[in-house]
Each structure stands twice: as structure tokens, then as C-alpha cells.
Design an enzyme around this catalytic site. Structure first.
Site, PDB file in Angstrom:
ATOM      1  N   SER A 135      11.529  29.859 148.222  1.00 10.01           N
ATOM      2  CA  SER A 135      11.579  31.154 147.548  1.00 10.01           C
ATOM      3  C   SER A 135      11.203  30.939 146.091  1.00 10.01           C
ATOM      4  CB  SER A 135      13.008  31.722 147.646  1.00 10.01           C
ATOM      5  OG  SER A 135      13.242  32.738 146.698  1.00 10.01           O
ATOM      6  N   TYR A 148      22.401  30.566 146.305  1.00  6.21           N
ATOM      7  CA  TYR A 148      21.099  30.701 146.963  1.00  6.21           C
ATOM      8  C   TYR A 148      20.040  29.930 146.185  1.00  6.21           C
ATOM      9  CZ  TYR A 148      16.860  33.001 148.710  1.00  6.21           C
ATOM     10  OH  TYR A 148      15.620  33.259 149.241  1.00  6.21           O
TER      11      TYR A 148
END
Length: 250
Positions: A135, A148
Site C-alpha cells: 500500500s 496498518y
């Protein structure tokens, strides 16, 4: 059909980015094994060269068993796409150890186990491609999502180290780092952001859209196109890279 005769393993392949990548690989002739926790979703996605096998990437024994079964059924894995993951934001002072461990177990441990087991057969072949779906949070800090962000940074580090371990050999390792993609994750996060920020669902979705540099959500097929490039002829010298798919520089 340049990928004909090659076996691809795609985790989290029942929906979203994983399914888009699986379909793109199958369209080029690859025999694709997709995995996920929900067999019903895998069955719905199967067909046209795609076979689904249930597997929880957090479970080491299950990853070992399922990968071995896939190799026995369809031959050595030459394309490994470690895509399975979860995305959820939470302030660090509200993050308990269970939340932290589940995020790491899914995103980082899952990638490690998937790649480790895929390499068992890939190392015996003359060609291999490993792709981890990270990501933009793997390249910069994402506000309100320390856990995350840490898990996705770990994926990028894992791939960079492996690219050095295998440099000069016929296996490459790269990471795809998309910004917000139009998948069920965005739908789920809309409700989460709305509750945390005290804004409407429309406003919460607009916040994610505006975080992408070109002010639109990315289609899963755009990420799949990048994956397809990394397994195609001419990508041999692309190795150890974290490729941004964010509509502009992050």
C-alpha cells in the site's frame, strides 16, 4: 498466452485486487490458484483457469498444506502474489495487542508464509516472479493507522531483502503500493471513518477519494495491469521495487 504452462498462486483472490490479478493472469494463460478464507467466494470466482482453495494465511500449517496441495495438483508455483490482507485504522492509544497481532499476522506474517512456501517449488524452476501487494502506507505514514502502516512497511522491507538474496537469479521480487482502490475495503472503511470522524458516509468516502492524487478511486484492474507487467517479458530488470499506484507522487 505468454504465461501458458506457469502456475500462479494468488492469496486473497476471491475478490477485489486479488481477483482482478487472478483474472488477468488467467487471461494470459496461467493456471491460477486463488486462496481465501471463504470457500463460497472462491467458488464464485473460479473458472477459466482459476481454481479456489480455502486457506487462512495466519495459519502456518494451513499455508504449508494448501501450498503443497496446489503444487501437487498444478505443478510448481512460478508466480506468487501475496495479496491477502486487512485494512483498518485505529489510533495507537486505542490499539490493544490483539488488534495489533491480528493485523501483523494477516498482512506481514501471511506474506512471509505465502512467499516462503511458494519458494519451495519456485526455486526448483528456471523462472519466478514474486509480488506482494502492499500500500502507499508501506511508503509513508498513514494518519490514524499506525498498526496498518507498520505491517505494510514490513512487507516492503521483506521484498527488498529477498530481492537482494536472489539478485542475479531468475526470480524477481517486487511490491505494488496502491492508494485507495475501489473495493469492499473502501466500502467497509467508509463506515469506520464516518464513525471515528463524526462525518457523513459521503464525506468519509470523499476523504479517501481526495487522498488519491488524481482525486478518484483506483480500479482493481489498474493494479492488476501493473502485476501483469511484472510477470511479462521485459520486466526482468525490475527487482526490489515498491511501485506506487496512486495517481501521482505520494
Amino acid at each position: 498466452m505468454e504465461l501458458e504452462g506457469k502456475h500462479a498462486l494468488v492469496t486473497g483472490g476471491g475478490s477485489g485486487i486479488g481477483l482482478a490479478i487472478a483474472r488477468a493472469l488467467a487471461a494470459r494463460g496461467a493456471a491460477v490458484t486463488i486462496t481465501g478464507r471463504r470457500q463460497a467466494a472462491l467458488d464464485a470466482a473460479a473458472g477459466d483457469g482459476i481454481v479456489g482453495m480455502s486457506m487462512d494465511v495466519r495459519d502456518e500449517a494451513r499455508v504449508v498444506e494448501t501450498t503443497a496441495a496446489a503444487v501437487e495438483a498444478r505443478g510448481p508455483i512460478q508466480i506468487c502474489v501475496a495479496n491477502a490482507g486487512i485494512a483498518e485504522g485505529r489510533a495507537l492509544h486505542k490499539t490493544d495487542l490483539d488488534f495489533w497481532r491480528d493485523m501483523m499476522a494477516t498482512n506481514l506474517d501471511g506474506a512471509f508464509l505465502t512467499i516462503r512456501e511458494a519458494l519451495q517449488s519456485m526455486r526448483e524452476t528456471d523462472w519466478g516472479r514474486v509480488i506482494a501487494v502492499s500500500s502507499v502506507a508501506g511508503l509513508r505514514g498513514l494518519p490514524g493507522a499506525a498498526c496498518y502502516t507498520a505491517s505494510k512497511h514490513g512487507m516492503v522491507g521483506l521484498i527488498r531483502a529477498l530481492s537482494e538474496d536472489y539478485i542475479g537469479k531468475p526470480i524477481t521480487f517486487n511490491t505494488l503500493c496502491p492508494a485507495y482502490v475501489d473495493t469492499d475495503i473502501v466500502t467497509r472503511n467508509t463506515a469506520s471513518i464516518s464513525a471515528r470522524a463524526g462525518v457523513s458516509a459521503d464525506k468519509a468516502r470523499a476523504m479517501m477519494v481526495s487522498a488519491n492524487r488524481h482525486n478518484r478511486l483506483i480500479a482493481p484492474e489498474e493494479v492488476a495491469a501493473a502485476a501483469l507487467w511484472l510477470v511479462s517479458d521485459g520486466s526482468e530488470s525490475v527487482n526490489g521495487q515498491a511501485i506506487e499506484i496512486a495517481g501521482g507522487q505520494i
